[in-house]
Design an enzyme around this catalytic site. Sequence first.
Site, PDB file in Angstrom:
ATOM      1  N   TYR A 241       0.878  -1.165   0.000  1.00  0.00           N
ATOM      2  CA  TYR A 241       0.000   0.000   0.000  1.00  0.00           C
ATOM      3  C   TYR A 241       0.920   1.220   0.000  1.00  0.00           C
ATOM      4  CZ  TYR A 241      -4.301  -2.546   1.133  1.00  0.00           C
ATOM      5  OH  TYR A 241      -5.399  -3.370   1.102  1.00  0.00           O
ATOM      6  N   ASP A 269      -6.145  -0.489  -6.334  1.00  0.00           N
ATOM      7  CA  ASP A 269      -7.616  -0.439  -6.350  1.00  0.00           C
ATOM      8  C   ASP A 269      -8.195   0.064  -5.031  1.00  0.00           C
ATOM      9  OD1 ASP A 269      -7.070  -2.563  -4.699  1.00  0.00           O
ATOM     10  OD2 ASP A 269      -8.104  -4.078  -5.905  1.00  0.00           O
ATOM     11  N   HIS A 361     -10.040  -6.797  -5.359  1.00  0.00           N
ATOM     12  CA  HIS A 361      -9.766  -6.730  -3.915  1.00  0.00           C
ATOM     13  C   HIS A 361     -10.688  -7.669  -3.145  1.00  0.00           C
ATOM     14  CE1 HIS A 361      -7.247  -3.964  -1.374  1.00  0.00           C
ATOM     15  NE2 HIS A 361      -7.915  -4.586  -0.422  1.00  0.00           N
TER      16      HIS A 361
END
Length: 507
Positions: A241, A269, A361
């Site tokens: 991330y 995403d 995700h």
Amino acid sequence: MANSGRMYSGKEVALHNGRESCWIIVHGKVYDVTDFLDDHPGGSKIILKYAGKDATAEYDPIHPPDAITTNLKPEKHLGSVDLTTVEKVEVTITDEERARQDRIAARPPLSEILNLHDFEAIAKYTMPEKAWAYYSSAADDEITNRENHAAFHRIWFRPRILKDVTKVDWSTIILGQKSSMPLYITATALGKLGHPDGELNLTRAAAKHGVIQMIPTLASCSFDEIMDAAAPGQAQFFQLYVNKDREITKRIVQHAEQRGIKGLFITVDAPQLGRREKDMRQKFEAEDPSEVSKAGQGGVDRSQGAARAISSFIDPGLNWSDMAWFKSITEMPLILKGVQCWEDALEAYDLGLNGVVLSNHGGRQLDFARSGIEVLVEVTSKLKEKRGLSFPNERFQLFVDGGVRRATDVMKAVALGATAVGVGRPFLYAYSAYGPEGIDQALQILHDEFEMNMRLLGARNIKEVVEEMVDASNIHLHMVSVPTDNLYESNYERLQGARLREIKNKL
């Protein structure tokens, strides 16, 4: 951090046990969390429960290791505590917990677990309710979450016969790394919610079974702890991330490369987290309304449950121009995780990236996003048309995740051009229900399924699992009637709407 070297006694810390002055102990360190009470995404009630006490046991399963140091200003890191002087927190066993322990005792033996669905069925009844809500929750009406699995049902096999399948080999190469199966353990956050060893269960099982683990940014165990648990020569990937502070991102990436990570999967995403309502309802039910009113903070957004607690650092400004920067700071293969249309896959290819994960995700972001397996069919067709590419392709590798429960799901993706498939929740459920033996059994089940289905399909190795062996002509039709998957449907927990709170009869 002027006081960080000071040693406190348990008695001193215990004096700060209320809203006006709230200190807690985590891993032998003392923190002043008074000003953080109303900002805590999990609400103030749980912190106040441990005010003046050791909160380590409650903190560990639901926070990445550095969450407290990252979220508190340095001056709030007060120092250390002599743990021999700290009063033990009395653990009260609730009726709900006793009932859960009874259900754990009633689990069937591992030998009766026949498939990945079975692990989910047992985990649903034996995991703590908050942990189940976090792992199983998905966005909004959870349509995409269910579609991820259902999409595989619209792909049918065209087996070949009279092949010598005495020996079959389902091993493969993923980003230059050997894997015993065309799948990897994909990144999932907060592994300790399901078991005290968290992600280490996956690391050890991956080594034993010769598959690759993708380490998550938001693991419950620290990155170095996971790397240290790996076997010599064990290949691992890292899911990133991207932090708003690029220096932090650079430090994380370069440290991962120095430790031997073989591929960097950049999550693209999640500029904002989706609404995961099962998780959110757990948060509402955990909060004490009287504490909310005392805090006077009606405007604080606490609607995201466990998810918000760990994700506020993610940069919503991440864009295509950042890819050149990533290429400048690392030599690791770069893969975008969360691509959902052929146009973005083409852009990634043109920028010289090493691949994409076609993923939504796990259905946890944008509801009604299409399944990764459906997007795969689109991507292979368009990249062949636009750039003359065929797949699987060593230069630009395609991966899929979401909804996988059988080896046949993986084989369908491979036939359609995927290098490998990511599997996440089923492995969490396996070790949550049965510990390290569970994840070991889950991987063995997949090995056994591969061996059988490779023979039945008429493929002696993964290269022989080709597009002509599947019929995906209905993949884009979302109203095709197929037989119901009873195992999957029986595990799916329907979303609950708003309900009246329990009314206590005073008569």
